[in-house]
Structure formats: structure tokens, C-alpha cells
Design a protein around this motif. Structure first.
Motif, PDB file in Angstrom:
ATOM      1  N   ILE A  78       0.904  -1.181   0.014  1.00 15.44           N
ATOM      2  CA  ILE A  78       0.449  -0.086  -0.058  1.00 15.44           C
ATOM      3  C   ILE A  78       1.110   1.078  -0.124  1.00 15.44           C
ATOM      4  CG2 ILE A  78      -2.100   0.912   1.281  1.00 15.44           C
ATOM      5  CD1 ILE A  78      -2.729  -1.662   2.636  1.00 15.44           C
ATOM      6  N   ASN A  79       0.511   2.003  -0.657  1.00 14.31           N
ATOM      7  CA  ASN A  79       1.329   2.850  -1.296  1.00 14.31           C
ATOM      8  C   ASN A  79       1.773   4.224   0.197  1.00 14.31           C
ATOM      9  OD1 ASN A  79       2.659   5.740  -1.839  1.00 14.31           O
ATOM     10  ND2 ASN A  79       2.173   5.571  -4.224  1.00 14.31           N
ATOM     11  N   PRO A  80       2.505   4.252   0.708  1.00 16.74           N
ATOM     12  CA  PRO A  80       2.191   5.187   2.077  1.00 16.74           C
ATOM     13  C   PRO A  80       1.649   6.771   2.030  1.00 16.74           C
ATOM     14  CG  PRO A  80       4.998   4.061   1.382  1.00 16.74           C
ATOM     15  CD  PRO A  80       4.057   4.308   0.260  1.00 16.74           C
ATOM     16  N   LEU A  83      -1.667   5.789   3.419  1.00 14.68           N
ATOM     17  CA  LEU A  83      -2.090   5.629   4.086  1.00 14.68           C
ATOM     18  C   LEU A  83      -1.668   7.002   5.135  1.00 14.68           C
ATOM     19  CD1 LEU A  83       0.497   2.161   4.693  1.00 14.68           C
ATOM     20  CD2 LEU A  83      -1.959   2.533   4.445  1.00 14.68           C
ATOM     21  N   LYS A  84      -1.294   7.513   4.629  1.00 17.01           N
ATOM     22  CA  LYS A  84      -1.130   9.058   5.424  1.00 17.01           C
ATOM     23  C   LYS A  84      -1.903  10.074   5.130  1.00 17.01           C
ATOM     24  CE  LYS A  84       1.860  13.063   5.147  1.00 17.01           C
ATOM     25  NZ  LYS A  84       0.449  14.393   4.275  1.00 17.01           N
ATOM     26  N   THR A  85      -2.779   9.421   4.027  1.00 13.08           N
ATOM     27  CA  THR A  85      -3.386  10.827   3.705  1.00 13.08           C
ATOM     28  C   THR A  85      -5.595  10.021   4.483  1.00 13.08           C
ATOM     29  OG1 THR A  85      -3.533  10.882   1.481  1.00 13.08           O
ATOM     30  CG2 THR A  85      -5.188  11.480   1.591  1.00 13.08           C
ATOM     31  N   LEU A  86      -5.350   8.509   4.622  1.00 13.27           N
ATOM     32  CA  LEU A  86      -6.054   7.655   5.327  1.00 13.27           C
ATOM     33  C   LEU A  86      -6.389   8.533   7.004  1.00 13.27           C
ATOM     34  CD1 LEU A  86      -8.405   5.328   5.362  1.00 13.27           C
ATOM     35  CD2 LEU A  86      -6.672   4.487   5.590  1.00 13.27           C
ATOM     36  N   GLU A  89      -8.068  11.925   6.787  1.00 10.87           N
ATOM     37  CA  GLU A  89      -9.081  11.779   6.537  1.00 10.87           C
ATOM     38  C   GLU A  89      -9.954  11.725   7.442  1.00 10.87           C
ATOM     39  OE1 GLU A  89     -10.621  13.666   4.279  1.00 10.87           O
ATOM     40  OE2 GLU A  89      -8.620  14.245   3.479  1.00 10.87           O
ATOM     41  N   ILE A  90      -9.450  10.667   8.182  1.00 14.53           N
ATOM     42  CA  ILE A  90     -10.540   9.896   9.830  1.00 14.53           C
ATOM     43  C   ILE A  90     -10.420  10.393  10.930  1.00 14.53           C
ATOM     44  CG2 ILE A  90     -10.407   7.785  11.357  1.00 14.53           C
ATOM     45  CD1 ILE A  90      -9.801   6.270   9.349  1.00 14.53           C
ATOM     46  N   GLU A  91      -8.409  11.322  10.805  1.00 16.19           N
ATOM     47  CA  GLU A  91      -8.405  12.128  12.152  1.00 16.19           C
ATOM     48  C   GLU A  91      -9.735  13.639  11.885  1.00 16.19           C
ATOM     49  OE1 GLU A  91      -4.362  13.000  12.265  1.00 16.19           O
ATOM     50  OE2 GLU A  91      -4.256  11.098  13.820  1.00 16.19           O
ATOM     51  N   ILE A 157     -10.468   8.772  -0.251  1.00 14.30           N
ATOM     52  CA  ILE A 157      -9.301   7.622   0.129  1.00 14.30           C
ATOM     53  C   ILE A 157     -10.462   5.994   0.845  1.00 14.30           C
ATOM     54  CG2 ILE A 157      -9.410   8.769   2.419  1.00 14.30           C
ATOM     55  CD1 ILE A 157      -6.160   7.546   0.009  1.00 14.30           C
ATOM     56  N   LEU A 158     -10.844   5.903   1.132  1.00 13.16           N
ATOM     57  CA  LEU A 158     -11.918   5.130   1.600  1.00 13.16           C
ATOM     58  C   LEU A 158     -12.111   4.049   0.276  1.00 13.16           C
ATOM     59  CD1 LEU A 158     -14.478   5.794   4.610  1.00 13.16           C
ATOM     60  CD2 LEU A 158     -12.328   5.204   4.588  1.00 13.16           C
ATOM     61  N   GLU A 159     -12.042   4.685  -0.384  1.00 16.30           N
ATOM     62  CA  GLU A 159     -12.738   3.525  -1.882  1.00 16.30           C
ATOM     63  C   GLU A 159     -11.529   2.967  -2.369  1.00 16.30           C
ATOM     64  OE1 GLU A 159     -15.200   2.025  -2.308  1.00 16.30           O
ATOM     65  OE2 GLU A 159     -17.107   3.966  -2.535  1.00 16.30           O
ATOM     66  N   VAL A 160     -10.388   4.156  -2.014  1.00 14.79           N
ATOM     67  CA  VAL A 160      -9.151   3.014  -2.668  1.00 14.79           C
ATOM     68  C   VAL A 160      -8.233   1.994  -1.786  1.00 14.79           C
ATOM     69  CG1 VAL A 160      -6.815   3.700  -3.208  1.00 14.79           C
ATOM     70  CG2 VAL A 160      -8.489   5.124  -4.085  1.00 14.79           C
ATOM     71  N   TYR A 161      -8.967   2.493  -0.607  1.00 14.67           N
ATOM     72  CA  TYR A 161      -7.889   1.492   0.582  1.00 14.67           C
ATOM     73  C   TYR A 161      -8.599   0.286   0.759  1.00 14.67           C
ATOM     74  CZ  TYR A 161      -7.033   0.444   5.340  1.00 14.67           C
ATOM     75  OH  TYR A 161      -6.151  -0.347   6.371  1.00 14.67           O
ATOM     76  N   ILE A 162      -9.939   0.216   1.026  1.00 11.48           N
ATOM     77  CA  ILE A 162     -11.206  -1.284   0.536  1.00 11.48           C
ATOM     78  C   ILE A 162     -10.545  -1.659  -0.488  1.00 11.48           C
ATOM     79  CG2 ILE A 162     -13.080  -1.698  -0.343  1.00 11.48           C
ATOM     80  CD1 ILE A 162     -14.481   0.583   1.472  1.00 11.48           C
ATOM     81  N   VAL A 163     -10.399  -1.471  -1.460  1.00 14.58           N
ATOM     82  CA  VAL A 163      -9.810  -2.112  -3.008  1.00 14.58           C
ATOM     83  C   VAL A 163      -8.065  -3.001  -2.679  1.00 14.58           C
ATOM     84  CG1 VAL A 163      -9.290  -1.972  -5.104  1.00 14.58           C
ATOM     85  CG2 VAL A 163     -11.438  -1.027  -4.301  1.00 14.58           C
TER      86      VAL A 163
END
Length: 270
Positions: A78-80, A83-86, A89-91, A157-163
Motif C-alpha cells: 500500500i502506497n505510504p 496510508l498518510k491521507t487515510l 481524513e479519518i482524524e 481515500i476509503l474507496e482506494v483503501y478498501i480495494v
């Protein structure tokens, strides 16, 4: 009231509905700190899929799954930046005003949404946490007022992370399937199977020894992939009857073998 809102008021003690610290859940003080970092073996996904090192890494994965059911997954691909953007965004979501977050609140008779689950009886204890829980796959199971309506930057970003997680999960299931001698066609049930996501915020607590961030449990899924977004350790695993705190390596994903996969492996060896 959410925990995040609760702590905005001066608190000297924890409300009784959150007091939930079983005596037998205390980590064993006799376990040396050095063993904490080794409680979960580290496995490289890159090595698992590399021809020259696949067998050795697969044997390490199999051993870890049999020993404690957890691994720290590194070199997962997973591209760092993802993870950083995720993380940001969650915070950012949990910093939104309460009225904004309540658009996604848990609805009566449901468990998906923002906030704490609705108490079913007066003796039930709440986790010291606020969360957003939702089913993300199959697409037909998504609640229209949750993921589709989240702030656009978080949703993207969640859509990217889910995949990314779906790909990692299927790779791991393929490796474990070979070890268990499960036919690939039998694993196809996971390819478009149910996937859920839980984003959790654990606020500071005036009496942390009295509360649980999340109540002790086992996961019923095939596998669970945990992404710790900050450097605050709190994860514990129960190994050989002892609760052991775990230091999570930066950018590692924690993979937990769930009850479903454990049952499948037991049935195959009867």
C-alpha cells in the motif's frame, strides 16, 4: 452522548456505564518487555509473493497462524501516501462538529453508523470509544446514508483503501488455502464476500484502568486487517492464556485469523 463529547466536560471519574475492566484482563506483569514486540511475528507480503522466498515466508506465516493467529504484515504494497491521507481524513472526520457526524448516527434497530451501540439493558457496559461501523462489500449491502454520503475526500481515500485491503486479503487467503489444501474454487466465496470496516477513536480517559477501548472478543470473520493510525499502543492479544500488549511497527498491518477460517481449518483436519 458520544465519548468525544463527554470528555469536553471536566471529568474526575468515569460514568458507571463505561466501567468495564475484568480482573483477568490485566496484562501479565511478569512478561518481559522484550517479548511484547515478538508476540506477533512479522511477515512480508512481498516475500510471500516472491518466487525465491515464497516457501520460507509461507512456512513462517503458517506457523504464526497456528501459534497465535496474528501477524504483523509489512511490505504489503500500500502506497505510504494512501496510508498518510487515510490517517488525515479519518482524524478529520472525528474533528467534525457533532451535528455533522450525527448525520451518520446509528439508527434504531441497527448496528451500522456513527457513535456507540444502543444499550440493550442497564447492566451493559460501553467501550470507551466512538466509532463508525459499516458494511462496505457487497456494494448492494452498503447503507445509502453512510459511505456514499461521507465527506468526499474521506470517501475517495476509503474507496482506494478498501480495494487495497481486498487484494491483500485474497492474497493471504490464497497462501493459507494452499497450506490447508483448500481448492481455489472453494475460496471464491471470499472474493465478493461481506467486508466491513470500523473506524474507531479512543479519547483520553481520566481513569484508564477502569475502561476498555474495545471489549475482549474474537473476530467471527475469515480474516481481520487492523491499521493502527497513530503511535499510541493499546492492542493486546491473548496468547497461552496471557494477555500481552503488542507494539505495532510503523506502517505495519495487523492480520488476525478469524473464527470462520479457524473453523474451516479444523474441519479439514478432522
Amino acid at each position: 452522548m458520544t465519548v468525544q463529547e463527554l470528555i469536553k466536560k471536566p471529568l474526575t471519574s468515569v460514568p458507571q456505564c463505561y466501567v468495564n475492566q475484568p480482573q483477568n484482563h490485566q496484562p501479565n506483569s511478569s512478561v518481559e518487555d522484550e517479548s511484547f514486540s515478538h508476540a506477533i511475528p512479522t511477515i512480508s507480503l512481498k516475500k510471500l509473493t516472491h518466487v525465491e522466498s515464497t516457501q520460507t515466508e509461507q512456512e513462517r506465516l503458517n506457523s504464526a497462524c497456528k501459534d497465535c493467529g496474528f501477524v504483523q504484515l509489512v511490505e504489503h504494497g500500500i502506497n505510504p501516501l494512501v496510508l498518510k491521507t487515510l490517517k488525515e481524513e479519518i482524524e478529520g472526520f472525528f474533528r467534525l462538529p457533532l451535528e455533522e457526524k450525527m448525520k451518520y448516527k446509528i439508527r434504531a434497530g441497527d448496528v451500522e453508523g456513527y457513535g456507540a451501540p444502543i444499550l440493550s439493558n442497564k447492566d451493559q457496559k460501553l467501550d470507551w470509544a466512538d466509532r463508525v461501523y459499516m458494511i462496505t462489500n457487497p456494494l448492494s449491502r452498503r447503507k445509502p446514508y453512510l459511505l456514499p454520503e461521507l465527506p468526499s475526500s474521506l470517501r475517495s481515500i476509503l474507496e482506494v483503501y478498501i480495494v487495497e485491503l481486498q487484494n491483500i486479503a485474497m492474497t493471504l487467503l490464497g497462501v493459507l488455502g494452499r497450506a490447508l489444501k483448500i481448492e481455489r474454487r472453494e475460496l471464491e466465496v471470499f472474493e465478493d464476500g461481506m467486508q466491513s470496516m470500523r473506524m474507531t477513536y479512543y479519547p483520553p480517559c481520566p481513569e484508564p484502568e477502569k475502561v476498555m477501548g474495545i471489549t475482549a472478543h474474537s473476530d467471527v470473520a475469515g480474516i481481520t486487517i487492523l491499521n493502527q493510525l497513530n503511535g499510541v499502543n493499546g492492542l493486546q492479544i491473548k496468547k497461552h492464556g496471557i494477555w500481552i500488549p503488542v507494539n505495532v511497527s510503523p506502517d505495519a498491518l495487523i492480520v488476525n485469523i478469524g473464527d470462520l477460517l479457524e473453523v474451516c481449518s479444523r474441519l479439514l483436519h478432522i
